[in-house]
Write a protein that holds these residues in place. Structure first.
Motif, PDB file in Angstrom:
ATOM      1  N   LYS A 133       0.855  -1.177   0.000  1.00 47.11           N
ATOM      2  CA  LYS A 133       0.000   0.000   0.000  1.00 47.11           C
ATOM      3  C   LYS A 133       0.893   1.230   0.000  1.00 47.11           C
ATOM      4  O   LYS A 133       2.045   1.169   0.436  1.00 47.11           O
ATOM      5  N   PRO A 134       0.386   2.362  -0.494  1.00 53.31           N
ATOM      6  CA  PRO A 134       1.192   3.590  -0.460  1.00 53.31           C
ATOM      7  C   PRO A 134       1.632   3.911   0.964  1.00 53.31           C
ATOM      8  O   PRO A 134       0.840   3.793   1.901  1.00 53.31           O
ATOM      9  N   ALA A 135       2.886   4.267   1.131  1.00 59.26           N
ATOM     10  CA  ALA A 135       3.413   4.562   2.462  1.00 59.26           C
ATOM     11  C   ALA A 135       3.025   5.966   2.907  1.00 59.26           C
ATOM     12  O   ALA A 135       3.005   6.889   2.087  1.00 59.26           O
ATOM     13  N   PRO A 136       2.722   6.155   4.201  1.00 54.96           N
ATOM     14  CA  PRO A 136       2.413   7.500   4.714  1.00 54.96           C
ATOM     15  C   PRO A 136       3.594   8.448   4.510  1.00 54.96           C
ATOM     16  O   PRO A 136       4.749   8.067   4.725  1.00 54.96           O
ATOM     17  N   LYS A 137       3.313   9.677   4.109  1.00 53.74           N
ATOM     18  CA  LYS A 137       4.378  10.647   3.809  1.00 53.74           C
ATOM     19  C   LYS A 137       5.260  10.909   5.026  1.00 53.74           C
ATOM     20  O   LYS A 137       6.483  11.046   4.908  1.00 53.74           O
ATOM     21  N   TYR A 177      13.081  -4.063  15.135  1.00 51.94           N
ATOM     22  CA  TYR A 177      12.709  -3.679  13.776  1.00 51.94           C
ATOM     23  C   TYR A 177      11.202  -3.676  13.563  1.00 51.94           C
ATOM     24  O   TYR A 177      10.636  -2.708  13.062  1.00 51.94           O
ATOM     25  N   ASP A 178      10.536  -4.758  13.964  1.00 56.99           N
ATOM     26  CA  ASP A 178       9.101  -4.878  13.708  1.00 56.99           C
ATOM     27  C   ASP A 178       8.299  -3.796  14.417  1.00 56.99           C
ATOM     28  O   ASP A 178       7.400  -3.185  13.832  1.00 56.99           O
ATOM     29  N   THR A 179       8.632  -3.554  15.680  1.00 55.40           N
ATOM     30  CA  THR A 179       7.911  -2.529  16.442  1.00 55.40           C
ATOM     31  C   THR A 179       8.138  -1.152  15.842  1.00 55.40           C
ATOM     32  O   THR A 179       7.203  -0.349  15.723  1.00 55.40           O
ATOM     33  N   TYR A 180       9.370  -0.873  15.446  1.00 55.32           N
ATOM     34  CA  TYR A 180       9.699   0.427  14.861  1.00 55.32           C
ATOM     35  C   TYR A 180       8.895   0.681  13.584  1.00 55.32           C
ATOM     36  O   TYR A 180       8.285   1.739  13.416  1.00 55.32           O
ATOM     37  N   VAL A 181       8.861  -0.297  12.689  1.00 52.68           N
ATOM     38  CA  VAL A 181       8.153  -0.134  11.422  1.00 52.68           C
ATOM     39  C   VAL A 181       6.645  -0.034  11.641  1.00 52.68           C
ATOM     40  O   VAL A 181       5.972   0.818  11.052  1.00 52.68           O
ATOM     41  N   GLU A 182       6.104  -0.895  12.511  1.00 58.21           N
ATOM     42  CA  GLU A 182       4.665  -0.850  12.755  1.00 58.21           C
ATOM     43  C   GLU A 182       4.247   0.480  13.374  1.00 58.21           C
ATOM     44  O   GLU A 182       3.194   1.031  13.036  1.00 58.21           O
ATOM     45  N   ARG A 183       5.071   1.011  14.260  1.00 58.16           N
ATOM     46  CA  ARG A 183       4.751   2.306  14.875  1.00 58.16           C
ATOM     47  C   ARG A 183       4.785   3.420  13.831  1.00 58.16           C
ATOM     48  O   ARG A 183       3.945   4.329  13.853  1.00 58.16           O
ATOM     49  N   LEU A 184       5.757   3.363  12.923  1.00 60.87           N
ATOM     50  CA  LEU A 184       5.822   4.375  11.864  1.00 60.87           C
ATOM     51  C   LEU A 184       4.546   4.373  11.030  1.00 60.87           C
ATOM     52  O   LEU A 184       4.054   5.430  10.618  1.00 60.87           O
ATOM     53  N   ILE A 185       4.009   3.188  10.796  1.00 62.85           N
ATOM     54  CA  ILE A 185       2.788   3.085   9.999  1.00 62.85           C
ATOM     55  C   ILE A 185       1.576   3.551  10.788  1.00 62.85           C
ATOM     56  O   ILE A 185       0.820   4.416  10.342  1.00 62.85           O
ATOM     57  N   THR A 186       1.383   2.978  11.964  1.00 61.77           N
ATOM     58  CA  THR A 186       0.166   3.269  12.721  1.00 61.77           C
ATOM     59  C   THR A 186       0.127   4.695  13.257  1.00 61.77           C
ATOM     60  O   THR A 186      -0.956   5.258  13.418  1.00 61.77           O
ATOM     61  N   ASP A 187       1.284   5.298  13.512  1.00 60.99           N
ATOM     62  CA  ASP A 187       1.308   6.682  13.989  1.00 60.99           C
ATOM     63  C   ASP A 187       1.078   7.686  12.873  1.00 60.99           C
ATOM     64  O   ASP A 187       0.824   8.861  13.129  1.00 60.99           O
TER      65      ASP A 187
END
Length: 220
Positions: A133-137, A177-187
């Motif tokens: 999916k498109p990544a958040p800016k 790694y997983d927590t960092y990436v998931e937080r970047l997405i959900t935040d």
């Protein structure tokens, strides 16, 4: 020393009939509802790709099918991210990653990628299904400097040094790694719509196994 596993993911050849485009510093803006799907064999060769994937890449469907998935790899991407992705899915484990891809025109587009590992009745891996999916800016703005540093380290001192830096970067943030990436997405979801069934899940920080997209967007 390069292992056989590393050689496998790192040396997959492009289709010789498809020349490598020259990167162009111009972004392709993806439809926020787009889902870029591809299915590859265990060597990373594309067996199927949907219309959104084809359209974003700029290639024709017949050019993509039979080509290595690195046909859309952008030179700005750190090799260590692909190493992590390959190692994880070979173990039948999921991984989410931000990926900068390059279209046939040389232009780029950012996606967040999730995987579903396909197995036969014997439990043997047959295919890898990747959803994007498109990544958040805002997430892109944060990840871009990190990727730049990783690339610079790789160019000078190799992928092993790049991997050590990434581990140190995450350790300094007291995360993995997983927590960092998931937080970047959900935040930074912004206008990206969640399925009603997944909204409650997104409010938790509990780490769960399985498809991230299924949990947060209701798609698999």
């Amino acid at each position: 020393m390069t292992t056989n596993s590393e050689k496998k993911w790192d040396t997959l050849k492009r289709n010789p009939k498809l020349p490598t485009p020259t990167p162009v510093d111009r972004e392709i803006i993806l439809d926020e509802n787009a889902i870029l799907l591809s299915i590859t064999d265990t060597r990373g060769v594309i067996e199927y790709c949907n219309e959104d994937f084809v359209e974003s890449s700029g290639y024709e469907e017949y050019e993509l099918v039979g080509s290595g998935h690195n046909v859309v790899r952008h030179p700005d991407m750190p090799r260590v991210i692909f190493k992590l992705m390959w190692e994880r899915i070979q173990k039948k484990q999921n991984i989410i990653a931000f990926v900068k891809n390059m279209a046939k025109t040389g232009r780029y587009y950012w996606v967040m990628t999730d995987f579903v590992v396909k197995e036969n009745e014997k439990g043997e891996v047959t295919n890898y299904k990747a959803l994007r999916k498109p990544a958040p800016k805002e997430a892109i703005q944060e990840i871009t400097p990190l990727y730049k540093r990783l690339r610079e380290i790789e160019d000078l001192n190799g992928i092993e040094a790049s991997e050590k830096f990434l581990k140190g970067f995450l350790d300094a943030k007291n995360t993995d790694y997983d927590t960092y990436v998931e937080r970047l997405i959900t935040d930074n979801l912004g206008n990206i719509s969640l399925s009603s069934a997944s909204k409650e899940v997104s409010k938790t920080t509990e780490k769960k196994k399985g498809s991230f997209f299924k949990r947060f967007f209701g798609i698999e």
